[in-house]
Scaffold this motif. Structure first.
Motif, PDB file in Angstrom:
ATOM      1  N   VAL A 192     -76.993  76.511 -25.697  1.00  0.00           N
ATOM      2  CA  VAL A 192     -76.111  76.890 -24.589  1.00  0.00           C
ATOM      3  C   VAL A 192     -76.894  76.947 -23.283  1.00  0.00           C
ATOM      4  O   VAL A 192     -76.423  76.479 -22.234  1.00  0.00           O
ATOM      5  N   GLY A 193     -78.102  77.502 -23.333  1.00  0.00           N
ATOM      6  CA  GLY A 193     -78.926  77.575 -22.129  1.00  0.00           C
ATOM      7  C   GLY A 193     -79.272  76.202 -21.585  1.00  0.00           C
ATOM      8  O   GLY A 193     -79.188  75.961 -20.375  1.00  0.00           O
ATOM      9  N   ILE A 194     -79.654  75.278 -22.489  1.00  0.00           N
ATOM     10  CA  ILE A 194     -79.963  73.909 -22.058  1.00  0.00           C
ATOM     11  C   ILE A 194     -78.721  73.244 -21.486  1.00  0.00           C
ATOM     12  O   ILE A 194     -78.776  72.558 -20.457  1.00  0.00           O
ATOM     13  N   GLY A 195     -77.586  73.460 -22.150  1.00  0.00           N
ATOM     14  CA  GLY A 195     -76.335  72.872 -21.674  1.00  0.00           C
ATOM     15  C   GLY A 195     -75.939  73.373 -20.296  1.00  0.00           C
ATOM     16  O   GLY A 195     -75.524  72.595 -19.429  1.00  0.00           O
ATOM     17  N   LEU A 196     -76.081  74.680 -20.076  1.00  0.00           N
ATOM     18  CA  LEU A 196     -75.751  75.233 -18.764  1.00  0.00           C
ATOM     19  C   LEU A 196     -76.698  74.701 -17.695  1.00  0.00           C
ATOM     20  O   LEU A 196     -76.280  74.436 -16.559  1.00  0.00           O
ATOM     21  N   GLY A 197     -77.975  74.549 -18.058  1.00  0.00           N
ATOM     22  CA  GLY A 197     -78.932  74.010 -17.098  1.00  0.00           C
ATOM     23  C   GLY A 197     -78.599  72.589 -16.699  1.00  0.00           C
ATOM     24  O   GLY A 197     -78.786  72.198 -15.524  1.00  0.00           O
ATOM     25  N   ARG A 198     -78.118  71.793 -17.658  1.00  0.00           N
ATOM     26  CA  ARG A 198     -77.742  70.418 -17.346  1.00  0.00           C
ATOM     27  C   ARG A 198     -76.429  70.371 -16.553  1.00  0.00           C
ATOM     28  O   ARG A 198     -76.278  69.556 -15.635  1.00  0.00           O
ATOM     29  N   ALA A 199     -75.480  71.232 -16.919  1.00  0.00           N
ATOM     30  CA  ALA A 199     -74.168  71.211 -16.271  1.00  0.00           C
ATOM     31  C   ALA A 199     -74.212  71.808 -14.866  1.00  0.00           C
ATOM     32  O   ALA A 199     -73.471  71.383 -13.979  1.00  0.00           O
ATOM     33  N   ILE A 200     -75.077  72.821 -14.662  1.00  0.00           N
ATOM     34  CA  ILE A 200     -75.175  73.490 -13.359  1.00  0.00           C
ATOM     35  C   ILE A 200     -76.633  73.413 -12.909  1.00  0.00           C
ATOM     36  O   ILE A 200     -77.418  74.325 -13.176  1.00  0.00           O
ATOM     37  N   PRO A 201     -77.037  72.343 -12.254  1.00  0.00           N
ATOM     38  CA  PRO A 201     -78.448  72.170 -11.875  1.00  0.00           C
ATOM     39  C   PRO A 201     -79.003  73.306 -11.021  1.00  0.00           C
ATOM     40  O   PRO A 201     -80.202  73.592 -11.059  1.00  0.00           O
TER      41      PRO A 201
END
Length: 252
Positions: free
Chosen positions: A40-49
């Motif tokens: 989830v953390g990696i996904g949020l980092g990719r989705a919200i730079p």
């Protein structure tokens, strides 16, 4: 194990049950929750730079954001509040355990990570250096969590974490210099310069270990004075599930 059955699981009868049956739903699948939190953390980092920039807007120490500090505090404080600080003297008298911990953490551990780094990442200097540094950095929070989850000796864990953290202040910069510059030079390998501030390492250890340790100590000590030892164990010390869930957030 030094903990009393009532403090760990509520009765001798419960201790006769299989280990998996004594774990709560959250504890039983803790490794899975951590993996999900990382995803989830990696996904949020990719989705919200810009998320990382916003999280790092307020920093406790250089490179460590306030949300991470709060997460580590919430994760470590409940475990440290359960430590019986009046029994730490018996732990510190166990010289074999203390020496074994220092040897494993500061002689064997770094040497193993240095070997692995050069065996598998010889052509990747950035990752190789990172792996060597990881071998020099002793974990604090997760050691306490996994020890508590496994029913280990809380007093011994608190003492070993504190001693290794203090040793890290003294030895981290020297060992980093040795494994990144001196030893590779002796072996004819490429070297990497490393500039570390002993004071910054001391500041980090003081904040991330000192604050939750002081909070746990005060909770335990003042709670025992007000309610007695048994009353403090039953109601004053915070429970661990919040620590487990926070462990997931700090891994992401």
């Amino acid at each position: 194990m030094s903990a009393e059955p009532s403090e760990r699981s509520g009765g001798v009868g419960v201790l006769d049950a299989p280990v998996i049956a004594r774990l709560s739903f959250l504890d039983r699948f803790l490794a899975l929750w951590i993996v999900i939190a990382m995803a989830v953390g990696i996904g949020l980092g990719r989705a919200i730079p810009s998320l990382n920039r916003h999280l790092n807007a307020i920093q406790v120490t250089s490179g460590t954001s306030l949300p991470i500090f709060i997460g580590l505090l919430v994760m470590m404080y409940p475990v440290l509040a359960k430590v019986r600080y009046d029994r730490l003297g018996s732990v510190t008298r166990d010289r074999r355990m203390l020496v074994s911990s220092l040897v494993l953490n500061w002689l064997i551990g770094p040497a193993v990570m240095f070997t692995l780094a050069w065996l598998f990442l010889a052509n990747e200097p950035t990752y190789r250096t990172g792996l060597i540094i990881v071998g020099l950095a002793r974990c604090i929070a997760m050691v306490l969590i996994w020890n508590d989850l496994s029913g280990g000796d809380r007093e011994a864990a608190a003492v070993l974490v504190a001693i290794n953290s203090l040793f890290q202040v003294v030895a981290f910069a020297f060992l980093g210099y040795f494994y990144l510059e001196v030893l590779p030079g002796w072996l004819g390998l490429s070297t990497v310069g490393l500039h570390l501030s002993v004071w910054r390492i001391a500041e980090t250890v003081l904040i991330f270990l000192g604050v939750p340790l002081l909070a746990g100590y005060l909770t335990r000590t003042l709670g025992e004075r007000a309610r007695g030892a048994s009353g403090t164990r039953r109601g004053c010390c915070p429970g661990s599930p919040r620590s487990r869930s926070t462990a997931c957030s700090t891994r992401s």
